[in-house]
Design an enzyme around this catalytic site. Structure first.
Site, PDB file in Angstrom:
ATOM      1  N   GLN B 240      -0.312  16.013  -4.208  1.00  0.00           N
ATOM      2  CA  GLN B 240      -0.086  15.266  -5.438  1.00  0.00           C
ATOM      3  C   GLN B 240      -1.336  15.279  -6.293  1.00  0.00           C
ATOM      4  O   GLN B 240      -2.383  15.735  -5.879  1.00  0.00           O
ATOM      5  CB  GLN B 240       0.269  13.812  -5.094  1.00  0.00           C
ATOM      6  CG  GLN B 240      -0.771  13.141  -4.199  1.00  0.00           C
ATOM      7  CD  GLN B 240      -0.200  11.950  -3.455  1.00  0.00           C
ATOM      8  OE1 GLN B 240       0.857  11.456  -3.778  1.00  0.00           O
ATOM      9  NE2 GLN B 240      -0.908  11.477  -2.443  1.00  0.00           N
ATOM     10  N   HIS B 270       0.106  -6.772  -3.303  1.00  0.00           N
ATOM     11  CA  HIS B 270      -0.117  -6.569  -1.873  1.00  0.00           C
ATOM     12  C   HIS B 270       0.056  -7.844  -1.045  1.00  0.00           C
ATOM     13  O   HIS B 270       0.485  -7.791   0.096  1.00  0.00           O
ATOM     14  CB  HIS B 270      -1.482  -5.921  -1.632  1.00  0.00           C
ATOM     15  CG  HIS B 270      -1.503  -4.478  -2.066  1.00  0.00           C
ATOM     16  ND1 HIS B 270      -2.104  -4.057  -3.231  1.00  0.00           N
ATOM     17  CD2 HIS B 270      -0.941  -3.378  -1.508  1.00  0.00           C
ATOM     18  CE1 HIS B 270      -1.928  -2.746  -3.367  1.00  0.00           C
ATOM     19  NE2 HIS B 270      -1.229  -2.307  -2.348  1.00  0.00           N
ATOM     20  N   ASP B 294      -4.326   3.739   0.129  1.00  0.00           N
ATOM     21  CA  ASP B 294      -5.429   3.082  -0.586  1.00  0.00           C
ATOM     22  C   ASP B 294      -6.057   1.950   0.217  1.00  0.00           C
ATOM     23  O   ASP B 294      -7.067   1.385  -0.185  1.00  0.00           O
ATOM     24  CB  ASP B 294      -4.944   2.568  -1.956  1.00  0.00           C
ATOM     25  CG  ASP B 294      -3.724   1.675  -1.841  1.00  0.00           C
ATOM     26  OD1 ASP B 294      -3.535   1.043  -0.777  1.00  0.00           O
ATOM     27  OD2 ASP B 294      -2.938   1.607  -2.809  1.00  0.00           O
ATOM     28  N   ASP B 314      -0.291   8.172   6.334  1.00  0.00           N
ATOM     29  CA  ASP B 314      -0.218   8.564   4.923  1.00  0.00           C
ATOM     30  C   ASP B 314      -0.328  10.071   4.842  1.00  0.00           C
ATOM     31  O   ASP B 314      -1.146  10.699   5.497  1.00  0.00           O
ATOM     32  CB  ASP B 314      -1.332   7.900   4.111  1.00  0.00           C
ATOM     33  CG  ASP B 314      -1.096   8.061   2.604  1.00  0.00           C
ATOM     34  OD1 ASP B 314      -0.793   7.052   1.948  1.00  0.00           O
ATOM     35  OD2 ASP B 314      -1.207   9.199   2.100  1.00  0.00           O
ATOM     36  N   ASP B 348       3.310  13.603   7.504  1.00  0.00           N
ATOM     37  CA  ASP B 348       4.519  13.180   6.830  1.00  0.00           C
ATOM     38  C   ASP B 348       5.224  12.104   7.660  1.00  0.00           C
ATOM     39  O   ASP B 348       5.442  12.279   8.861  1.00  0.00           O
ATOM     40  CB  ASP B 348       5.426  14.409   6.675  1.00  0.00           C
ATOM     41  CG  ASP B 348       6.759  14.038   6.075  1.00  0.00           C
ATOM     42  OD1 ASP B 348       6.771  13.671   4.902  1.00  0.00           O
ATOM     43  OD2 ASP B 348       7.771  14.098   6.798  1.00  0.00           O
ATOM     44  N   ALA B 349       5.571  10.996   7.032  1.00  0.00           N
ATOM     45  CA  ALA B 349       6.130   9.855   7.763  1.00  0.00           C
ATOM     46  C   ALA B 349       7.445  10.206   8.463  1.00  0.00           C
ATOM     47  O   ALA B 349       7.700   9.772   9.589  1.00  0.00           O
ATOM     48  CB  ALA B 349       6.338   8.680   6.818  1.00  0.00           C
ATOM     49  N   ASP B 366       5.109   1.448   2.062  1.00  0.00           N
ATOM     50  CA  ASP B 366       4.608   1.429   0.692  1.00  0.00           C
ATOM     51  C   ASP B 366       4.619   2.852   0.138  1.00  0.00           C
ATOM     52  O   ASP B 366       3.593   3.394  -0.246  1.00  0.00           O
ATOM     53  CB  ASP B 366       3.181   0.851   0.703  1.00  0.00           C
ATOM     54  CG  ASP B 366       2.723   0.441  -0.686  1.00  0.00           C
ATOM     55  OD1 ASP B 366       3.550   0.443  -1.601  1.00  0.00           O
ATOM     56  OD2 ASP B 366       1.525   0.133  -0.841  1.00  0.00           O
TER      57      ASP B 366
END
Ligand SMILES: Cc1cc2nc3c(=O)[nH]c(=O)nc-3n(C[C@H](O)[C@H](O)[C@H](O)COP(=O)(O)OP(=O)(O)OC[C@H]3O[C@@H](n4cnc5c(N)ncnc54)[C@H](O)[C@@H]3O)c2cc1C
Lengths: 523, 504
Positions: B240, B270, B294, B314, B348-349, B366
């Site tokens: 990305q 959050h 993040d 992530d 990758d989740a 998230d």
């Protein structure tokens, strides 16, 4: 051999409009690697030209299955599930799978032939049992099957390139004139009527397996004319509709509306009544390796009973036994298999020769080219991303499938494979087959690129390799008369099992023919 | 003496250019520091202090230059052009690579300041033999101050909005080397090592011109026009486009152009994301975070001292490394990504869930909004079924679910999809100024119930009282009869596209 003129004519025929438009810079494809792959044509020809060896040893078995395509593997599965474990399967290729073969690299698997299975019809419980066994059918919800959602084709499934833009779905819809639009609607409505139609004995007008379809003359008479003649008769003349129907016929039969019977043409649209609790009726089951996934599940039943690289070259009957002579072209060893029954799970054009007969004239086969195109990156298009099935309007080839579409991994792949499908129906099959087998790899690269470039003008620089697989006898062609011509019988204890008996080359037919042959062995 | 007059006019013009450049470098450094490190008042005043002090050092050392003054001056111009010209670019590039970014910053400021500090004294030494002392002092300082005035006006009004920091500093570097070249040409008879200096000046000018031309490319700043804020970081990872911006004290993260958080109000987002599932589990010890590279959700989880471990999955190492390694960003997430309890898995989740894992007590999801087919897969029933493999009956899941105000159908489609796979859900929403009204859905395999444990201290917006309100959905945030989102229909992506189309 090819004369230069013949060669150029064939290329021009294959390329169709694409070639005329081609203004390639010389050397634009020099970086593209790959090779010509294909079923062992050489082994096949040995068979055709006659093998003169005599078997050195004899093996005894209950049932010999000659041919390890979907039909042969399904026969083996049926035998095993019925408690008959005394069988052997002989396959001439190094691996089983036949037209549903697949390949792979470190990034992805991809098909070399068959690549999807539509939702089975509700009555096809035999097939659903297999899908359940393979974990692809998860159960039933209010009577409707629930399919494994990792195996149902992901959205966006299909797109069509027409008039300079990609549109969703394969039926031309964008930019049609009102008349064209109406005709399309009328045609689809008529197909729905055929889908719902039953004869007086309660049989569906069109069914899968095809053998279960109605024999009522009102439907069977459609076997007497071509699909094109029928369209003409019914007043379907618009160009987009004719293209669409021709596309569908070429997709399923390797031959267009000018060649196939109206019965077969309508069968394509009217025989599928599959439903799912968790998908649209139009959904299909597919995997990166295509029907190679189904083959993998089928193989488990004949795993240790398979002789690969083994040609069955002669079959005779003697008393209560069948004598099958085989030749292993890897070990260069001949042997005789003595069996109670023999299932010839191979097409008629081979099987009849093995029996010392000649195949019926209705058995003609469409040659195909399947090209796996390896890309560094996927082309990026304006209106729609690359879908599972990507079709370019008005082309000789049928477009391409994107193998990695069926993945949930968001990590971008380092390379991609798209599979171009191309029925070589521009000449009569025998002529086209012979010429196709003589083309060089670089000719095929040029031809394939010309097809792809119509939808993706700059794709050449993304392409690293093109692997071409030529299926000399890819699919049986359901020409007029096929459904109404009797298939000659076989010697006792010898049973044919191949999708070509149905006149329709699809997984369901191969599966059905395999199971039926197994049942005949079991008595 | 016509030629002498024109000569000293030239030197005075150089003073003007030098003065402008000098102030510009100072302004660039100050602005950059406040962009990248925040707190503009402190940054600006310390940068200016350091810069002026370094100029003093430069002035002090000017006394050691007694011979070949013109050559030294030219030498100096080339050097100032080089250091000042590339300073902004260097600082941008080093932003996420050097742990002690501040040291590099002040070193550069010190160096530029010292060099600039040498310029005027050296020039005055050159001029002193050519002019009356009084004239000289008055003229040099006049030009110096006019230059400074010009710089201070054009910097905010023209340079930053039109060129951006990096091009500005390249541009003024080129002016410095241009002064060197002109002086060289004009005085080539008096100058020692003229050949060597010419080559050097041309090389440096070439370098700066190239930098000016390619600066957009170098920094991938192609889309800067799309953002109102100043871009302080921008990279294309294989997954990305990661862009950080700053406007005053507001740091924002954009992934593929979509706002992920604004440092001003992310605590609202959050806190609402993390504390509801935590208070619905009797004893949360093992926490799984999917997405959230993040580290801001992890920061909230770490407020609970009895947490044993956090697994953060992530996709993009570029994000987790940026938010773990950079001091300014680690300040935002309280260095949560460096916490020994936290383990980062960059994968990758969907794929990760397909391999076996111990169950988790709380799962915080998230992911980016379902704005495309690829991330849409992470909101499907197939994904939620897979997710249940890492859950027990006690486990609580929360999912960020886009805006129920802008995209009510999308929001309730996710709810429908979760319930379809067997989750009992508890939807809620919270107001986050930079996002608008934002939605979340909590899910559990049995009805989620508040366990009544005290919330951790330090929360700025979330409380049990506010949660009661968050659970109420007025009619303008409701939608009914929505499809289940599946791999084979991607219903959510279609809904999301339609609903947001009118807003973007
Ligand atoms: C390009 C292409 C695409 C297709 N796509 C689809 C699709 O998407 N979906 C679909 O349902 N169907 C598709 N099909 C149809 C496909 O043919 C059938 O699905 C199915 O694989 C046919 O199986 P079969 O067992 O009837 O025949 P085959 O696959 O022809 O099997 C015959 C086997 O017998 C072996 N054999 C032949 N002679 C001998 C011998 N003498 N001794 C030993 N072994 C021998 C062959 O090597 C082969 O393995 C496609 C076909 C082609 C060519």
């Amino acid at each position: 051999m090819f004369t230069r003129k013949e060669f150029l004519q064939y290329i021009a025929l294959l390329a169709g409009g694409a070639y005329a438009a081609g203004c390639r810079t010389p050397g634009a494809y020099d970086h593209i690697g790959g090779s010509i792959l294909g079923a062992s044509a050489a082994a096949g020809h040995q068979l055709r030209d006659g093998l003169s060896v005599s078997p050195q040893k004899t093996i005894r078995t209950g049932v010999l299955i000659a041919g390890g395509g979907v039909a042969g593997l399904s026969a083996a599965r049926k035998l095993r599930l019925s408690g008959k474990t005394d069988f052997l399967l002989a396959e001439l290729e190094p691996q089983t799978g036949g037209n549903s073969l697949s390949g792979g690299n470190s990034i992805t698997n991809f098909p070399f032939g068959a690549h999807y299975l539509p939702l089975p019809n509700p009555e096809n419980t035999a097939l659903m049992d297999f899908l359940t066994e393979a974990g692809l059918l998860k159960g039933f919800d209010k009577g409707l099957p629930v399919y494994d959602e990792l195996s149902l084709v992901y959205e966006p499934a299909e797109r069509l390139y027409r008039k300079g833009r990609w549109q969703e779905g394969i039926i031309p819809q964008v930019g049609l004139s009102p008349q064209e639009h109406d005709e399309m609607k009328r045609f689809l409505a008529l197909m729905q009527t055929f889908r719902d139609a039953k004869d007086s004995s309660g049989r569906h007008a069109f069914d899968i397996p095809a053998a279960l379809s109605s024999r009522d003359p009102q439907f069977l008479s459609l076997d007497a004319l071509t699909m094109e003649a029928w369209l003409q008769r019914e007043g379907f003349r618009s160009e987009p509709l004719r293209w669409y129907v021709d596309y569908c016929c070429r997709d399923d039969y390797g031959a267009g509306i000018k060649t196939v019977s109206a019965w077969a043409g309508i069968h394509y649209f009217a025989a599928r009544r599959g439903k799912a609790a968790n998908a649209d009726a139009s959904a299909v089951l597919t995997w990166p390796e295509g029907n190679g996934r189904l083959v993998q599940h089928l193989r488990r039943h004949s795993h240790n009973q398979t002789l690969t690289g083994t040609i069955v070259y002669r079959v005779q009957t003697e008393g209560n036994t069948v004598l099958a002579d085989c030749w292993n072209y890897q070990t260069r060893e001949a042997m005789r298999i003595v069996a109670d029954h023999c299932i010839l799970a191979m097409p008629q054009f081979i099987g009849r020769r093995i029996l010392g007969e000649t195949p019926g004239p209705q058995f003609t086969y469409a040659p195909w080219l399947v090209a796996n195109v390896h890309l560094r990156e996927l082309p990026v298009d304006k209106n729609l991303p690359v879908c599972w099935d990507n079709v370019i309007y008005g082309q000789q080839s049928l477009g391409y499938i994107y193998a990695q579409h069926q993945t949930t991994d968001r990590r971008p792949a380092k390379s991609h494979v798209i599979t171009l499908y191309w029925p070589l129906d521009q000449l009569e099959p025998a002529d086209s087959r012979r010429k196709a087998l003589q083309l060089q790899h670089r000719d095929w690269v040029e031809l394939c690129m010309a097809q792809l470039e119509q939808g993706h003008p700059h794709i050449a620089k993304l392409v690293t390799a093109v692997d071409c697989w030529i299926w000399g006898h890819g699919m049986i062609r359901p020409i007029p008369g096929f459904m109404t011509t009797e298939i000659p019988g076989t010697p006792p204890r010898v049973h044919f099992a191949h999708s070509d008996l149905s006149g329709i080359s699809i997984f369901e037919e191969a599966f059905y023919q395999g199971e039926s042959a197994a049942m005949r062995c079991l008595g | 003496m016509g030629s002498n007059r024109s000569m000293h006019l030239l030197l005075l013009l150089s003073v003007f250019v030098i003065a402008t450049c000098g102030l510009i470098y100072e302004l660039v450094a100050g602005t950059l520091a406040s962009y990248l490190l925040g707190d503009s008042v402190t940054q600006f005043s310390t940068i200016i202090g350091a810069y002026l002090f370094s100029m003093g050092i430069g002035a002090f050392f000017s006394r050691y230059f007694t011979k070949n003054l013109l050559s030294w001056f030219i030498q100096l111009e080339i050097l100032v052009g080089l250091v000042g010209g590339i300073s902004a670019c260097l600082l941008f590039l080093l932003f996420d690579h050097v742990a002690s970014f501040r040291i590099v910053l002040y070193l550069l400021v010190g160096l530029t300041g010292t060099l600039v500090g040498l310029e005027i004294p050296l020039l005055m030494n050159i001029l002193k033999n050519r002019m009356e002392f009084q004239d000289m002092v008055s003229q040099v300082f006049t030009f110096d101050y006019i230059g400074a005035l010009l710089a201070s006006i054009i910097f905010p009004l023209v340079l930053v909005p039109q060129l951006g920091l990096m091009k500005t500093s390249f541009f003024f570097g080129i002016l410095n080397t241009a002064v060197a070249l002109v002086v060289l040409f004009r005085f080539r008879k008096e100058v020692k090592w003229a050949g060597y200096l010419t080559v050097k000046a041309i090389l440096v000018t070439g370098l700066l011109v190239a930098g000016f031309i390619f600066s957009d490319k170098m920094m991938d700043f192609a889309e800067s026009a799309a953002f109102n804020e100043q871009i302080i970081y921008s990279r294309s990872s294989p997954y990305q486009r990661v862009v950080l911006t700053r406007h005053k004290d507001d740091v924002r993260l954009y992934l593929n152009g979509n706002l992920q958080f604004s440092s001003r109000d992310e605590y609202r987002y959050h806190e609402a994301l993390v504390h509801p599932p935590m208070m619905h589990h009797p004893d949360p010890r093992r926490v799984l975070i999917l997405g959230g590279g993040d580290g801001l959700a992890a920061r909230e989880v770490l407020r609970y001292p009895h947490i044993d471990s956090i697994t953060l999955v992530d996709l993009d190492p570029a994000v987790t490394e940026l938010f773990g390694g950079n001091t300014m960003l680690a300040g935002l997430n309280d260095s949560s990504l460096l916490d020994p309890k936290l383990r980062i898995v960059n994968t990758d989740a969907f794929q990760w869930l397909r391999s076996p894992h111990q169950p988790y007590d709380v799962v915080i999801i998230d992911f980016p909004d379902p704005s495309g087919y690829s991330v849409g897969k992470l909101y499907t029933n197939t994904f939620y079924q897979l997710l249940q493999r890492v859950l027990t009956m006690e486990s609580v899941v929360v999912i960020q679910c886009t805006s129920p105000y802008v995209a009510p159908k999308s929001f309730w489609c996710i709810d429908q999809t979760m319930r379809h796979t067997g989750f009992q859900t508890l939807p809620y929403h919270c107001y986050v100024p930079s996002f608008g009204e934002w939605g979340y859905i909590m899910g559990s395999l049995r009805a989620p119930a508040d366990r009544g444990d005290a919330l951790p201290g330090g929360l700025r917006s979330f409380s049990r009282e506010s949660f009661a309100q968050m659970r109420y959905f007025p009619p303008d945030m409701q939608a009914h009869d929505l499809p289940v989102n599946k791999l084979n229909n991607q219903a959510l992506v279609h809904l999301f596209e339609k609903e947001w189309a009118g807003w973007q």
